[in-house]
Design a protein around this motif. Structure first.
Motif, short mmCIF file in Angstrom:
data_model
loop_
_atom_site.label_atom_id
_atom_site.label_comp_id
_atom_site.label_asym_id
_atom_site.label_seq_id
_atom_site.Cartn_x
_atom_site.Cartn_y
_atom_site.Cartn_z
N ALA A 73 25.82 -9.09 28.74
CA ALA A 73 26.79 -8.76 28.21
C ALA A 73 28.03 -10.51 28.56
CB ALA A 73 27.27 -7.78 28.76
N ALA A 74 28.51 -10.86 29.31
CA ALA A 74 29.06 -11.94 29.04
C ALA A 74 28.59 -12.95 28.03
CB ALA A 74 28.64 -12.39 30.62
N THR A 75 27.17 -13.27 27.65
CA THR A 75 27.39 -14.26 27.04
C THR A 75 27.49 -13.71 25.86
OG1 THR A 75 25.30 -15.00 28.36
CG2 THR A 75 25.43 -15.66 25.95
N VAL A 76 27.34 -12.74 25.08
CA VAL A 76 27.62 -11.80 24.04
C VAL A 76 28.64 -11.99 24.00
CG1 VAL A 76 27.44 -10.05 22.49
CG2 VAL A 76 26.38 -10.80 23.71
N ALA A 77 30.07 -11.40 24.80
CA ALA A 77 31.27 -11.65 24.57
C ALA A 77 32.21 -12.59 24.64
CB ALA A 77 31.71 -11.36 25.67
N ALA A 78 31.41 -14.12 24.50
CA ALA A 78 31.59 -15.07 24.90
C ALA A 78 31.38 -15.67 23.48
CB ALA A 78 30.68 -16.44 25.71
N ALA A 79 30.71 -15.24 22.80
CA ALA A 79 29.91 -15.60 21.18
C ALA A 79 31.08 -14.82 20.83
CB ALA A 79 28.78 -15.39 20.80
N THR A 80 31.64 -13.86 21.21
CA THR A 80 32.65 -12.74 20.30
C THR A 80 33.71 -13.59 20.42
OG1 THR A 80 31.83 -10.77 20.86
CG2 THR A 80 33.50 -10.29 20.23
N THR A 81 34.33 -14.00 21.21
CA THR A 81 35.69 -15.01 21.11
C THR A 81 35.70 -15.61 20.82
OG1 THR A 81 35.58 -13.94 24.06
CG2 THR A 81 37.13 -15.88 23.29
N ILE A 82 34.39 -16.35 20.61
CA ILE A 82 34.35 -18.05 20.01
C ILE A 82 34.38 -17.61 18.11
CG2 ILE A 82 32.92 -19.78 19.30
CD1 ILE A 82 32.23 -20.05 22.30
N ARG A 83 33.74 -16.43 17.93
CA ARG A 83 33.56 -16.42 16.41
C ARG A 83 35.74 -16.08 16.07
NH1 ARG A 83 29.00 -12.86 17.64
NH2 ARG A 83 31.17 -10.72 17.17
N ARG A 84 35.98 -15.07 17.03
CA ARG A 84 37.10 -14.65 16.80
C ARG A 84 38.23 -15.87 16.21
NH1 ARG A 84 38.78 -12.08 21.50
NH2 ARG A 84 37.00 -10.64 20.99
N LEU A 86 37.06 -19.01 15.36
CA LEU A 86 36.69 -19.60 14.45
C LEU A 86 37.07 -18.58 13.02
CD1 LEU A 86 33.28 -20.29 15.52
CD2 LEU A 86 34.63 -21.83 15.07
N ASP A 87 37.55 -17.58 13.00
CA ASP A 87 38.13 -16.82 12.03
C ASP A 87 39.14 -16.46 12.25
OD1 ASP A 87 35.65 -15.33 11.44
OD2 ASP A 87 35.66 -13.66 12.70
N ASP A 88 40.15 -16.94 13.14
CA ASP A 88 41.22 -16.91 12.97
C ASP A 88 42.18 -18.79 13.10
OD1 ASP A 88 41.23 -18.04 15.42
OD2 ASP A 88 42.65 -16.01 16.83
N ALA A 89 40.90 -18.83 12.55
CA ALA A 89 41.16 -20.28 13.12
C ALA A 89 42.06 -21.73 13.84
CB ALA A 89 42.17 -20.87 11.09
N THR A 90 42.18 -20.55 15.13
CA THR A 90 42.20 -21.91 16.51
C THR A 90 41.31 -22.51 16.14
OG1 THR A 90 42.86 -19.38 16.83
CG2 THR A 90 42.82 -21.10 18.94
N LEU A 91 40.20 -22.79 16.04
CA LEU A 91 38.41 -23.07 16.22
C LEU A 91 38.87 -23.83 14.14
CD1 LEU A 91 36.76 -21.87 18.78
CD2 LEU A 91 37.65 -23.51 18.92
N PRO A 92 38.48 -25.11 13.97
CA PRO A 92 37.99 -25.79 13.32
C PRO A 92 36.32 -24.99 12.96
CG PRO A 92 38.19 -27.62 14.65
CD PRO A 92 38.73 -26.20 15.72
N PRO A 93 35.96 -25.58 11.79
CA PRO A 93 34.58 -25.07 11.22
C PRO A 93 33.44 -25.16 12.54
CG PRO A 93 35.15 -25.57 9.31
CD PRO A 93 36.60 -26.46 10.33
N LEU A 94 32.78 -24.48 12.52
CA LEU A 94 31.66 -24.88 13.89
C LEU A 94 30.54 -26.03 13.06
CD1 LEU A 94 30.16 -24.13 16.33
CD2 LEU A 94 29.36 -22.36 15.22
N ARG A 95 29.45 -26.61 13.48
CA ARG A 95 29.49 -27.76 12.76
C ARG A 95 28.09 -27.89 14.10
NH1 ARG A 95 30.99 -28.17 8.31
NH2 ARG A 95 33.85 -28.50 7.46
N GLY A 96 28.18 -27.08 15.49
CA GLY A 96 26.63 -27.94 16.07
C GLY A 96 27.12 -26.54 17.72
N LEU A 97 26.11 -26.53 17.90
CA LEU A 97 25.92 -25.95 19.22
C LEU A 97 24.76 -26.73 19.76
CD1 LEU A 97 25.88 -23.09 21.16
CD2 LEU A 97 24.26 -21.65 19.29
N ALA A 98 25.36 -27.24 21.00
CA ALA A 98 24.08 -27.85 22.06
C ALA A 98 24.26 -27.08 23.16
CB ALA A 98 24.99 -28.86 22.50
N GLY A 99 23.19 -26.51 23.67
CA GLY A 99 22.49 -25.55 24.34
C GLY A 99 22.05 -26.29 25.80
#
Length: 191
Positions: A73-84, A86-99
């Motif tokens: 649930a915390a992992t999904v919540a983190a992704a939700t925060t990041i999507r938000r 990205l959506d409000d342009a606080t972050l530039p476009p997502l071009r990479g994910l490093a696990g």
């Protein structure tokens, strides 16, 4: 006259396992060599004290999202925060994910809040959740990199014969605590 496009437009890299070791070195390298990169680190407890400041001049391009990857649930919540963001342009476009996050215990008895074997939850499921949750926001041409270990070749050359060779085991079994017999280092290494 239209202004010329920027040679290196701003972009976002989301990274796990960036607070120490190889991940920290890689994260600092990316931020210091690419001024167009904005790094978002997912870290339990928001990372260690002084983590962001350790990026020096690039610290203003580093954000930390607090999440324990052993908690789905915390992992999904983190992704939700990041999507938000990205959506409000606080972050530039997502071009990479490093696990890069990974754990290993000396047994297969560690259980997450979700009732899963901890190694499987962090090393496998958390990556799948993040990819699934963020895939709709990945820009065309994005890259996903998952760090793995050559420890699991199961031979003397790679691990002195201490870790068994990989063999197919169903995810349903891998996700169960205690799936590999009695609590032992061999069970932890198999997990």
């Amino acid at each position: 006259m239209n202004p010329s496009p920027t040679a290196n437009p701003a972009w976002t890299l989301v990274m796990t396992g960036a607070t120490r070791g190889l991940g920290l070195v890689a994260a600092r390298h990316v931020v210091s060599t690419d001024p167009s990169c904005h790094l978002v680190v997912i870290a339990r407890g928001g990372g260690p004290a002084g983590f962001v400041e350790g990026f020096g001049a690039g610290a203003e391009r580093v954000n930390v999202v607090d999440a324990d990857l052993a908690d789905m649930a915390a992992t999904v919540a983190a992704a939700t925060t990041i999507r938000r963001m990205l959506d409000d342009a606080t972050l530039p476009p997502l071009r990479g994910l490093a696990g890069n996050a990974g754990i290993q215990y000396l047994d297969d008895q560690h259980v997450t809040a979700d009732g899963l074997e901890a190694t499987f939850a962090v090393n496998v499921l958390a990556n799948h959740l993040l990819i699934g949750e963020l895939s709709g926001h990945l820009a065309l041409g994005s890259r996903i990199a998952i760090t793995v270990s050559d420890t699991h070749f199961g031979d003397f050359r790679h691990n002195l014969g201490m870790v068994p060779a990989p063999r197919w085991t169903s995810p349903a079994r891998l996700s169960r605590p205690g799936a590999f017999g009695v609590s032992s280092p061999a069970a932890g290494r198999t997990a």
